[in-house]
Design a protein around this motif. Structure first.
Motif, mmCIF file in Angstrom:
data_model
loop_
_atom_site.group_PDB
_atom_site.id
_atom_site.type_symbol
_atom_site.label_atom_id
_atom_site.label_comp_id
_atom_site.label_asym_id
_atom_site.label_seq_id
_atom_site.Cartn_x
_atom_site.Cartn_y
_atom_site.Cartn_z
ATOM 1 N N PRO A 1 0.785 -1.262 0.040
ATOM 2 C CA PRO A 1 -0.002 -0.049 0.014
ATOM 3 C C PRO A 1 1.120 1.339 -0.009
ATOM 4 C CG PRO A 1 -0.521 -1.469 1.942
ATOM 5 C CD PRO A 1 0.689 -1.988 1.340
ATOM 6 N N GLU A 2 0.147 2.287 -0.335
ATOM 7 C CA GLU A 2 1.156 3.711 -0.152
ATOM 8 C C GLU A 2 1.538 3.784 1.354
ATOM 9 O OE1 GLU A 2 1.529 5.801 -2.546
ATOM 10 O OE2 GLU A 2 0.724 4.537 -3.968
ATOM 11 N N PHE A 3 2.809 4.432 1.433
ATOM 12 C CA PHE A 3 3.256 4.336 2.703
ATOM 13 C C PHE A 3 2.559 5.241 3.636
ATOM 14 C CE2 PHE A 3 6.407 6.637 5.504
ATOM 15 C CZ PHE A 3 6.875 5.534 6.330
ATOM 16 N N MET A 4 1.869 6.211 3.282
ATOM 17 C CA MET A 4 0.990 7.013 4.126
ATOM 18 C C MET A 4 -0.384 6.248 4.587
ATOM 19 S SD MET A 4 -0.613 9.661 1.551
ATOM 20 C CE MET A 4 -2.236 9.261 0.519
ATOM 21 N N ASP A 5 -0.490 5.322 3.820
ATOM 22 C CA ASP A 5 -1.880 4.382 4.363
ATOM 23 C C ASP A 5 -1.320 3.229 5.401
ATOM 24 O OD1 ASP A 5 -3.653 5.771 2.919
ATOM 25 O OD2 ASP A 5 -3.257 4.330 0.992
ATOM 26 N N ILE A 6 0.017 2.930 5.276
ATOM 27 C CA ILE A 6 0.559 2.073 6.049
ATOM 28 C C ILE A 6 0.816 2.691 7.296
ATOM 29 C CG2 ILE A 6 2.566 0.623 6.736
ATOM 30 C CD1 ILE A 6 3.037 0.194 3.851
ATOM 31 N N VAL A 7 1.271 4.116 7.568
ATOM 32 C CA VAL A 7 1.242 4.773 8.799
ATOM 33 C C VAL A 7 -0.068 5.165 9.153
ATOM 34 C CG1 VAL A 7 2.065 6.962 9.564
ATOM 35 C CG2 VAL A 7 3.403 5.715 8.190
ATOM 36 N N ALA A 8 -1.116 5.403 8.533
ATOM 37 C CA ALA A 8 -2.257 5.625 8.867
ATOM 38 C C ALA A 8 -2.808 4.317 9.657
ATOM 39 C CB ALA A 8 -3.465 6.267 7.704
ATOM 40 N N ALA A 9 -2.753 3.282 8.865
ATOM 41 C CA ALA A 9 -3.530 2.105 9.568
ATOM 42 C C ALA A 9 -2.850 1.811 10.936
ATOM 43 C CB ALA A 9 -3.341 0.762 8.556
ATOM 44 N N ARG A 10 -1.409 1.708 10.836
ATOM 45 C CA ARG A 10 -0.896 1.523 12.168
ATOM 46 C C ARG A 10 -1.108 2.530 13.519
ATOM 47 N NH1 ARG A 10 4.908 -1.359 13.210
ATOM 48 N NH2 ARG A 10 5.031 -1.008 15.293
ATOM 49 N N LYS A 11 -1.354 3.721 12.994
ATOM 50 C CA LYS A 11 -1.660 5.187 13.996
ATOM 51 C C LYS A 11 -3.173 4.764 14.345
ATOM 52 C CE LYS A 11 2.172 8.258 13.208
ATOM 53 N NZ LYS A 11 2.503 9.411 13.027
ATOM 54 N N ASN A 12 -4.012 4.768 13.344
ATOM 55 C CA ASN A 12 -5.483 4.699 13.588
ATOM 56 C C ASN A 12 -6.224 3.873 13.040
ATOM 57 O OD1 ASN A 12 -4.986 7.633 14.857
ATOM 58 N ND2 ASN A 12 -4.428 8.220 12.852
ATOM 59 N N GLY A 13 -5.933 2.628 12.582
ATOM 60 C CA GLY A 13 -6.421 1.502 12.435
ATOM 61 C C GLY A 13 -6.983 1.505 10.817
ATOM 62 N N LEU A 14 -7.468 0.530 10.325
ATOM 63 C CA LEU A 14 -7.963 0.372 9.081
ATOM 64 C C LEU A 14 -8.889 1.598 8.512
ATOM 65 C CD1 LEU A 14 -7.909 -3.533 8.537
ATOM 66 C CD2 LEU A 14 -6.159 -1.816 7.663
ATOM 67 N N GLN A 15 -9.774 1.919 9.327
ATOM 68 C CA GLN A 15 -10.970 2.708 8.959
ATOM 69 C C GLN A 15 -10.119 4.236 8.547
ATOM 70 O OE1 GLN A 15 -10.261 1.332 11.821
ATOM 71 N NE2 GLN A 15 -10.177 3.151 13.503
ATOM 72 N N SER A 16 -8.916 4.462 9.038
ATOM 73 C CA SER A 16 -8.285 5.696 8.764
ATOM 74 C C SER A 16 -7.791 5.824 7.229
ATOM 75 C CB SER A 16 -7.246 6.077 9.684
ATOM 76 O OG SER A 16 -6.144 5.036 9.584
ATOM 77 N N VAL A 17 -7.837 4.654 6.740
ATOM 78 C CA VAL A 17 -7.301 4.756 5.227
ATOM 79 C C VAL A 17 -8.628 5.070 4.343
ATOM 80 C CG1 VAL A 17 -6.411 3.229 3.356
ATOM 81 C CG2 VAL A 17 -5.636 2.787 5.784
ATOM 82 N N ALA A 18 -8.050 5.999 3.408
ATOM 83 C CA ALA A 18 -9.294 6.636 2.490
ATOM 84 C C ALA A 18 -10.193 5.314 1.773
ATOM 85 C CB ALA A 18 -8.740 7.297 1.356
#
Length: 162
Positions: free
Chosen positions: A31-48
């Protein structure tokens, strides 16, 4: 920011050169790096949502997999043993969200390529933790291929406790 360490690029450089020399297709399975970071910090629901749809071709199967008893065993005994907090106080739930996003994305991209090119040979180069015990990337590909082909997946279990 691509999120790939220089050491990793150096490690894979011979493979990149070989692929170029032989005119082999390389697929970006992450996945895009920013989506990996978002998932780790805030869960899958934080990925667009639109990107989650790109990453997860079989949402029902993705959800069902994580509910299976054997997946819980895999999570507890394999996946989470690689958890290394990036921040003090970080919980394993973020790591879990990151890894399942990475695994499902790689399986989705590989499966789409294989389904669109049934005569192709697809090989994946991945760290061992991502392919352990058929519940990482490699174990997801048959389910995703079946979903893309609108077929029921045939389960190939060693045992119910595997």
């Amino acid at each position: 920011e691509v999120g790939v360490a220089e050491e990793t690029m150096d490690l894979y450089m011979p493979l990149f050169r070989y692929a170029r020399e032989k005119s082999l297709n390389l697929l970006a399975l992450s996945p895009e790096f920013m989506d990996i970071v978002a998932a780790r910090k805030n869960g899958l629901q934080s990925v667009a949502p639109e990107r989650r749809q790109e990453y997860v071709a079989d949402p029902q199967g993705f959800i069902s997999l994580t509910q299976e008893p054997r997946y819980k065993l895999y999570t507890d005994r394999s996946l989470l043993k690689d958890f290394n907090p990036s921040d003090p106080g970080e919980k394993a739930t973020g790591f879990f969200a990151e890894r399942i996003l990475v695994h499902e994305t790689a399986a989705t991209i590989a499966a789409k390529y294989a389904v669109e090119r049934p005569e192709s040979l697809v090989a994946i180069v991945a760290p061992t933790p991502d392919v352990r015990f058929l519940l990482g990337i490699n174990g997801r590909i048959p389910r995703v291929c079946a979903a893309l082909n609108n077929q029921k997946q045939i389960t190939n279990k060693v045992t119910d406790n595997a």
